[in-house]
Structures are given as structure tokens and as C-alpha cells.
Design an enzyme around this catalytic site. Sequence first.
Site, PDB file in Angstrom:
ATOM      1  N   ASP B  10      -8.031  -4.834   5.995  1.00 16.43           N
ATOM      2  CA  ASP B  10      -7.041  -4.120   6.810  1.00 16.43           C
ATOM      3  C   ASP B  10      -6.316  -5.153   7.663  1.00 16.43           C
ATOM      4  O   ASP B  10      -6.784  -6.285   7.824  1.00 16.43           O
ATOM      5  CB  ASP B  10      -7.750  -3.094   7.711  1.00 16.43           C
ATOM      6  CG  ASP B  10      -6.778  -2.317   8.577  1.00 16.43           C
ATOM      7  OD1 ASP B  10      -5.853  -1.700   8.025  1.00 16.43           O
ATOM      8  OD2 ASP B  10      -6.905  -2.342   9.814  1.00 16.43           O
ATOM      9  N   SER B  11      -5.182  -4.756   8.232  1.00 12.49           N
ATOM     10  CA  SER B  11      -4.453  -5.635   9.148  1.00 12.49           C
ATOM     11  C   SER B  11      -5.278  -5.948  10.399  1.00 12.49           C
ATOM     12  O   SER B  11      -5.046  -6.954  11.048  1.00 12.49           O
ATOM     13  CB  SER B  11      -3.141  -4.980   9.563  1.00 12.49           C
ATOM     14  OG  SER B  11      -3.389  -3.766  10.226  1.00 12.49           O
ATOM     15  N   TYR B  42       0.737  -4.887  10.793  1.00  8.21           N
ATOM     16  CA  TYR B  42       1.559  -5.017   9.591  1.00  8.21           C
ATOM     17  C   TYR B  42       2.681  -3.972   9.578  1.00  8.21           C
ATOM     18  O   TYR B  42       3.689  -4.158   8.926  1.00  8.21           O
ATOM     19  CB  TYR B  42       0.715  -4.802   8.325  1.00  8.21           C
ATOM     20  CG  TYR B  42      -0.203  -5.933   7.924  1.00  8.21           C
ATOM     21  CD1 TYR B  42      -0.333  -7.094   8.686  1.00  8.21           C
ATOM     22  CD2 TYR B  42      -0.942  -5.851   6.744  1.00  8.21           C
ATOM     23  CE1 TYR B  42      -1.179  -8.120   8.284  1.00  8.21           C
ATOM     24  CE2 TYR B  42      -1.776  -6.875   6.330  1.00  8.21           C
ATOM     25  CZ  TYR B  42      -1.907  -8.007   7.112  1.00  8.21           C
ATOM     26  OH  TYR B  42      -2.740  -9.016   6.699  1.00  8.21           O
ATOM     27  N   GLY B  43       2.462  -2.870  10.265  1.00 11.97           N
ATOM     28  CA  GLY B  43       3.315  -1.687  10.100  1.00 11.97           C
ATOM     29  C   GLY B  43       4.744  -1.855  10.564  1.00 11.97           C
ATOM     30  O   GLY B  43       5.607  -1.048  10.240  1.00 11.97           O
ATOM     31  N   CYS B  73      -5.754  -0.633   4.468  1.00 14.46           N
ATOM     32  CA  CYS B  73      -4.563  -0.639   5.317  1.00 14.46           C
ATOM     33  C   CYS B  73      -3.492   0.184   4.607  1.00 14.46           C
ATOM     34  O   CYS B  73      -3.121  -0.117   3.472  1.00 14.46           O
ATOM     35  CB  CYS B  73      -4.097  -2.080   5.492  1.00 14.46           C
ATOM     36  SG  CYS B  73      -2.544  -2.259   6.370  1.00 14.46           S
ATOM     37  N   ASN B  74      -3.018   1.224   5.296  1.00 15.78           N
ATOM     38  CA  ASN B  74      -2.002   2.080   4.678  1.00 15.78           C
ATOM     39  C   ASN B  74      -0.731   1.317   4.375  1.00 15.78           C
ATOM     40  O   ASN B  74      -0.114   1.511   3.330  1.00 15.78           O
ATOM     41  CB  ASN B  74      -1.679   3.254   5.599  1.00 15.78           C
ATOM     42  CG  ASN B  74      -2.665   4.383   5.466  1.00 15.78           C
ATOM     43  OD1 ASN B  74      -2.428   5.321   4.733  1.00 15.78           O
ATOM     44  ND2 ASN B  74      -3.784   4.290   6.163  1.00 15.78           N
ATOM     45  N   THR B  75      -0.333   0.431   5.300  1.00 19.82           N
ATOM     46  CA  THR B  75       0.894  -0.322   5.085  1.00 19.82           C
ATOM     47  C   THR B  75       0.747  -1.199   3.849  1.00 19.82           C
ATOM     48  O   THR B  75       1.623  -1.226   2.980  1.00 19.82           O
ATOM     49  CB  THR B  75       1.209  -1.179   6.325  1.00 19.82           C
ATOM     50  OG1 THR B  75       1.329  -0.318   7.463  1.00 19.82           O
ATOM     51  CG2 THR B  75       2.500  -1.949   6.144  1.00 19.82           C
ATOM     52  N   GLU B 153      -5.242   0.512  19.283  1.00 16.96           N
ATOM     53  CA  GLU B 153      -5.777  -0.863  19.309  1.00 16.96           C
ATOM     54  C   GLU B 153      -6.198  -1.254  20.731  1.00 16.96           C
ATOM     55  O   GLU B 153      -7.068  -2.086  20.912  1.00 16.96           O
ATOM     56  CB  GLU B 153      -4.749  -1.877  18.786  1.00 16.96           C
ATOM     57  CG  GLU B 153      -4.556  -1.873  17.276  1.00 16.96           C
ATOM     58  CD  GLU B 153      -5.479  -2.850  16.512  1.00 16.96           C
ATOM     59  OE1 GLU B 153      -5.896  -3.873  17.090  1.00 16.96           O
ATOM     60  OE2 GLU B 153      -5.763  -2.569  15.338  1.00 16.96           O
ATOM     61  N   CYS B 186      -2.464   6.456   8.255  1.00 16.39           N
ATOM     62  CA  CYS B 186      -2.757   5.197   8.932  1.00 16.39           C
ATOM     63  C   CYS B 186      -4.218   5.264   9.362  1.00 16.39           C
ATOM     64  O   CYS B 186      -4.656   6.283   9.907  1.00 16.39           O
ATOM     65  CB  CYS B 186      -1.843   5.021  10.153  1.00 16.39           C
ATOM     66  SG  CYS B 186      -2.251   3.558  11.142  1.00 16.39           S
ATOM     67  N   THR B 187      -4.950   4.189   9.112  1.00 15.29           N
ATOM     68  CA  THR B 187      -6.394   4.223   9.387  1.00 15.29           C
ATOM     69  C   THR B 187      -6.713   4.246  10.886  1.00 15.29           C
ATOM     70  O   THR B 187      -7.863   4.451  11.264  1.00 15.29           O
ATOM     71  CB  THR B 187      -7.095   3.012   8.743  1.00 15.29           C
ATOM     72  OG1 THR B 187      -6.394   1.830   9.091  1.00 15.29           O
ATOM     73  CG2 THR B 187      -7.143   3.169   7.233  1.00 15.29           C
ATOM     74  N   HIS B 188      -5.695   4.024  11.731  1.00 14.54           N
ATOM     75  CA  HIS B 188      -5.932   4.143  13.171  1.00 14.54           C
ATOM     76  C   HIS B 188      -5.930   5.594  13.642  1.00 14.54           C
ATOM     77  O   HIS B 188      -6.508   5.923  14.674  1.00 14.54           O
ATOM     78  CB  HIS B 188      -4.840   3.412  13.961  1.00 14.54           C
ATOM     79  CG  HIS B 188      -4.962   1.928  13.925  1.00 14.54           C
ATOM     80  ND1 HIS B 188      -4.606   1.178  12.843  1.00 14.54           N
ATOM     81  CD2 HIS B 188      -5.403   1.044  14.860  1.00 14.54           C
ATOM     82  CE1 HIS B 188      -4.812  -0.103  13.102  1.00 14.54           C
ATOM     83  NE2 HIS B 188      -5.296  -0.219  14.313  1.00 14.54           N
TER      84      HIS B 188
END
Lengths: 285, 285
Positions: B10-11, B42-43, B73-75, B153, B186-188
Site C-alpha cells: 500500500d502507499s 498516492y491518491g 492500495c486502491n489508487t 493518517e 480506499c483502504t483508509h
Amino acid sequence: MDQRPIAVFDSGLGGLTVVRSLRERLPAEDIVYFGDTARVPYGTKTPDTVMRFSREISAFLMRMNPKCIVAACNTASAVCLPRLGEDVPVPMVGVVTPGAASAVETTRPGDLVAVIGTEATIASNAYRNAIHAIDSTRSVVQVACPLFVPIVEEGVYASDPIVRMAVDRYLAPLRRLKPTAVLLGCTHYPMIRTAIAEYLGASVALIDSGDATADEVGDTLRRSGALSDLASAGSLHCYVSDHPRRFQTVGSHFLGSSIPDVVRVCSEELARGADALSSRPRASA
Amino acid sequence: MDQRPIAVFDSGLGGLTVVRSLRERLPAEDIVYFGDTARVPYGTKTPDTVMRFSREISAFLMRMNPKCIVAACNTASAVCLPRLGEDVPVPMVGVVTPGAASAVETTRPGDLVAVIGTEATIASNAYRNAIHAIDSTRSVVQVACPLFVPIVEEGVYASDPIVRMAVDRYLAPLRRLKPTAVLLGCTHYPMIRTAIAEYLGASVALIDSGDATADEVGDTLRRSGALSDLASAGSLHCYVSDHPRRFQTVGSHFLGSSIPDVVRVCSEELARGADALSSRPRASA
């Protein structure tokens, strides 16, 4: 007289507020700007990562034959100077020392100065140390404001409710402490200056490190007879490691005018050039 | 039976929500995780920058001899797959296709599906295209929510007023549109799921791409007989490009347990290894 450009770098867009201050004071100077938009932000990253990125960018900027380099990024200035400046064969001006000097000039012995900035800038204690190196009679309180940069990078400014909420989130302790001056220790923060001023009240002086830095650059060049003597307006050429379009769109608000010319430089390319810095012969400034 | 680890990248921290889902479903599997904390996020970056970073990381993870790589990472999934998967000699699973399949399963013909994600994910149209490739009878609306990642984050979660304000900022159009399902692209976003659910109301189904991806990884390994047959709990080894300490502290909330073992890998080192990927012989999966 010296027609070489002034080189300026930042982690992203924020340093354009310093470019704006430079162009107001030194309109004849050519400026080259580098924004590390592929790796922004720096303020949440460790000192050695920020040092590595800043070395790569300085090596890249040296290829432009500048007469000085301005580290317009508070995080880079706080964690890389003076060490990085020693490896660069032209004068390097950071934003921390000029900002600290301005804070001392604005206040009196015994006054409380508040410094606000990114996590990395605040953790470095660079502003507190720089203020105390000039004058130890000021008390210094430091507050990290991590969400200010992403909020401003998204293009959200002073009148927005989310800005007011973020200001309240981080600056509530300062409203209680009532410092004499608040030092905006991040080049993004001038974009939300109005919201900060309204929140803290008119009795608190807000100090913009970018303005102080532009004054310092002018003084440095003047002392060494290195100002440009061109009558025409200086040029601005921008380089970024990602996203020329976004940089142009959001950046124009930071600069206060449009950004016509943005070139993308791959950060892989930067990494390859970094070794050049240490092997370069030292020239006199 | 295959004792090799599952590699996940992931980013930054977000992919740990996918690791949590993986460990719930496949507790015997060893997992190696890479978070690109020196270059996060990354997004907000362009597809070719995200592709370059993802190639470097995939080459690094291949050195761990994994049985598959999960682009958590979705992006990265949205902009790099399937192209990146073709260069990697083990199966690569992204989060977009499983998330899209889950959205189709959860809804009926004619229903409205909303996808929320980073600017890059939304601009790629990857989720909309993946949903329509499975079933073209769903209407899809997409909303970019750029501040969600920096807010999460920073370690700010569902009950915080700034989360509620950001949710209102981006999701007000969805509250009016009343989609049947909202895909957390998005994984967040699972970290602020409660705030999103409260805002949109109980009639809206929230779909976590991470859960769907963990199911897909299990199915992929089961089909090829590559599940681990160990009786003991699998290990987790994490690698980051910056800040092991921050990753451990904030990351433990994402993972739902402590992160004992985090090794730092310099992103310069990553860049050097990236060429290995293209020159590597293709093995059968």
C-alpha cells in the site's frame, strides 16, 4: 551585477508564497522553482528522508547555474540546514533563520512567541533554537498542525468551515496562552492567514517566514553585488516531479498570478543526479 | 500446500485494514507488507508516478518469494492493474475487481452504487468500469474525498468533529441521491466507517473493498491448492520506506493489534531494484 537566476525549492506548492514575496521585492530577478509534487508532503517524514530528497533537488537546481538556492520549505530548512548548505557551492538561504529573526524583532524581552508548523519542523526544534540563538529572552511555545498542509493543498482557504475547525483544533491552546507573536512556520500557512488572524484576535502579530526570507535573499544578494540590473521583469520557470496541471491550477492561488511554464522532472532522474553534489568542486559564492 | 508468504503493499498504512481482513480469514498464512511511507499519499499523484512506485515495490516484494501479491492500495489497483500484474510472475490481486463484484452482489438491477475514493482512483474510472464489466444495469456515481486520507493518517477517527465535517463536505450529494450501496474505494475509509454510516443512514449498505479482496485472495489460493497447511498462526513482517515508529503507532489501529516487527527500506534502494522486474523470467503462477 549577476544575471543568474535565484533557485527556490519546496516539497510542493507552498514555496510559491515565498516566490511571490521574492517577486514583490526583487522584480528583475529570474527565478527557477522546483516543487517535489511526487513526494509531497515532507512534514510527516523523517529527517534523513527529507535530507535525501533535498540533496537530490539541490543537485538538480545546481544544473541551472543559480546564484543562490532558497530552501522555501520549512521542513527542509529545519532539518537540512546548515548541513546541506555546506555541500552546495552557492549561498543557501532557508526560511527558519529569517523567520526567527523577524519574530525577535517583532517582540520584546519576556514576550511569548508561538511557532506553528509541520510535525517534522516542530520536532526539530529548529525555530526555537534559532530564536534562542538570537535572543534567549523570548519564551517559545511550538504547535504542530498536521492537517493544515493537506487542507491548503486541496485548495481550501480561509473562509471555509473546515479551515475554521482545523484552526480551532490546533490553535485553541494559543488562544488561551495569548502569545505576542505567532510565527507561520510553514509556507502553506499564509494561505489561511486570515482564518488564523480572526481566530487569535488582532492583538497577536502573525509573522510570515516567507516575507522575512525574501528580505534576507535581497540583503544577501545586495551585500555581494549580485542583484540583477535588468530593467525588464524577471522570468519564472517551474519544475515539478509530478502533476504539472494541478501545480499550475492550485499554485496560481499561492503565487497570486498564473504559472505559464511548468516542466516535469522524474524523481528517478533526481535520484540519479544527487551524487553529483558531493563530487562537485566548491566554488566561491 | 504452499508455505510461501502472501505479499501485500500500500502507499502507507491503509493496506493494514486489508491485512486485518486477511488474517481473520486466513490465520495460518505468513504475510509480508510494504508501506511506502516516504512517498505517501498516492491518491493525489498521476498514474505514471503511481505505476513507477508500484513497479518498484512489486520488484522488492518478489525478493521475498511470495505466492501472490495483493495491491492493497486502491489508487495503485485502479491505475496499475491489470498491466502491472502481467509483469509479475505470481498472481496479483487488486482491491478494485473484488470491491466491484461485491457491489454488484449487494445490489439489484437499476440500483445506484456510489464509489468514494481518492482523486486518482475516481479519475481512473476503474471502479465504474469494473462494475459495468460485471453488470451494466447498475448506475454508478463517483465522489473523490481528498481529505479523508490525511485525516485518517493523522490518527483521527469516527467520533471526531473534523471527521463529521469532512464527511458532510464530500458526501452531502450522496445523502440526497440515496444510493443503495456505497463502495469504500480506499483502504483508509474503513477507519471512519461509523461516521459515514451515521451520516448516510442505515438504509445505505457500505461495502469494504478490503473484505472483498481478502475473500478473493482466499478463493484464489484455495483454487490453486496454495493455502498454507500450518496449524500455527502466520507471521506478519512489515517493511516501510520511512518512519517505522509512526507506522507502528498509528498502524496498530488499522491492524487492530500491535505491529512488532517493522524494517525500513530506503526508497532509493527500491528504485534500484525496479529494473529486476522486467528482466525476470516469467514463471507459471
